[in-house]
Design an enzyme around this catalytic site. Structure first.
Site, PDB file in Angstrom:
ATOM      1  N   THR A  91     -40.499   3.663  59.601  1.00 48.69           N
ATOM      2  CA  THR A  91     -40.138   2.252  59.749  1.00 48.69           C
ATOM      3  C   THR A  91     -38.800   2.021  59.048  1.00 48.69           C
ATOM      4  OG1 THR A  91     -41.498   1.663  57.847  1.00 48.69           O
ATOM      5  CG2 THR A  91     -42.535   1.475  60.028  1.00 48.69           C
ATOM      6  N   THR A 145     -37.001   0.040  56.670  1.00 50.93           N
ATOM      7  CA  THR A 145     -36.748   0.054  55.224  1.00 50.93           C
ATOM      8  C   THR A 145     -37.303   1.324  54.591  1.00 50.93           C
ATOM      9  OG1 THR A 145     -36.742  -2.359  55.134  1.00 50.93           O
ATOM     10  CG2 THR A 145     -37.112  -1.198  53.052  1.00 50.93           C
ATOM     11  N   CYS A 146     -38.442   1.771  55.060  1.00 52.95           N
ATOM     12  CA  CYS A 146     -39.085   2.964  54.502  1.00 52.95           C
ATOM     13  C   CYS A 146     -38.197   4.202  54.675  1.00 52.95           C
ATOM     14  CB  CYS A 146     -40.437   3.188  55.166  1.00 52.95           C
ATOM     15  SG  CYS A 146     -41.513   1.735  55.083  1.00 52.95           S
ATOM     16  N   SER A 147     -37.602   4.339  55.841  1.00 49.95           N
ATOM     17  CA  SER A 147     -36.781   5.518  56.138  1.00 49.95           C
ATOM     18  C   SER A 147     -35.342   5.393  55.658  1.00 49.95           C
ATOM     19  CB  SER A 147     -36.776   5.788  57.645  1.00 49.95           C
ATOM     20  OG  SER A 147     -38.046   6.239  58.051  1.00 49.95           O
ATOM     21  N   LEU A 185     -37.789   6.142  50.988  1.00 54.71           N
ATOM     22  CA  LEU A 185     -37.861   7.601  50.878  1.00 54.71           C
ATOM     23  C   LEU A 185     -36.551   8.195  50.356  1.00 54.71           C
ATOM     24  CD1 LEU A 185     -39.415  10.279  51.268  1.00 54.71           C
ATOM     25  CD2 LEU A 185     -38.634  10.247  53.663  1.00 54.71           C
TER      26      LEU A 185
END
Length: 159
Positions: free
Chosen positions: A46, A48-50, A54
């Site tokens: 997703t 923001t996550c990527s 992370l």
């Protein structure tokens, strides 16, 4: 009741992503006798996550370890194969990927979110924590739609 600093992590099953394939682990065993920086994202791949979450932990891995972190782990309500592919795509060899495919862990923590409006169903909230021998030492839970307190930078500032 939502997990808080000083609480022992609840027993739950996760799936650890390994080079040999998925490996079932219990939170009781995994978090024993080490200090783990754990971060949770609503979903692998997703935005923001990527783009931020992370990469921040990958970039700050050596600094976290210099401050006494033994292992860095990521979790999401995704299957182990997705978590493995996300690790490869994010050059995250320094991060242990823990799949919470059935949301058992985030339910036990009382840190779920409803992503139904986005076709995602039950997911984990965005958060980070430091777990020392199974006990929550630091807990950083984001307000909905934010990315600040669960970042690697924020965790480092508070170690």
């Amino acid at each position: 009741m939502t997990i808080k600093v000083g609480d022992k992590l609840p027993a739950a099953s996760l799936t650890k992503v390994t080079a040999d394939g998925p490996e079932a682990v219990s939170t009781t065993d995994y978090f024993a006798k080490k200090r783990v920086a754990l971060f949770s994202v609503p979903g692998a791949f997703t935005p923001t996550c990527s783009a931020k979450h992370l990469p921040g932990f990958v970039e700050k891995a050596s600094e976290l370890k210099a401050k006494g972190i033994d292992e860095i782990a990521a979790t999401a309500v995704n299957d182990a194969f997705v978590m493995g592919a996300w690790a490869k795509a994010g050059n995250a060899e320094s991060i242990t990927m823990l799949s919470d495919g059935n949301a058992e862990f985030v339910r036990a923590l009382d840190l779920t979110m409803d992503g139904s409006n986005f076709g995602m169903g039950t997911r984990g909230q965005r958060f980070s924590m430091v777990v020392n021998d199974g006990v929550v030492e630091q807990l950083n839970v984001e307000a909905g739609g934010e990315f600040r307190v669960s970042s690697a930078e924020y965790m480092l500032e508070h170690l």
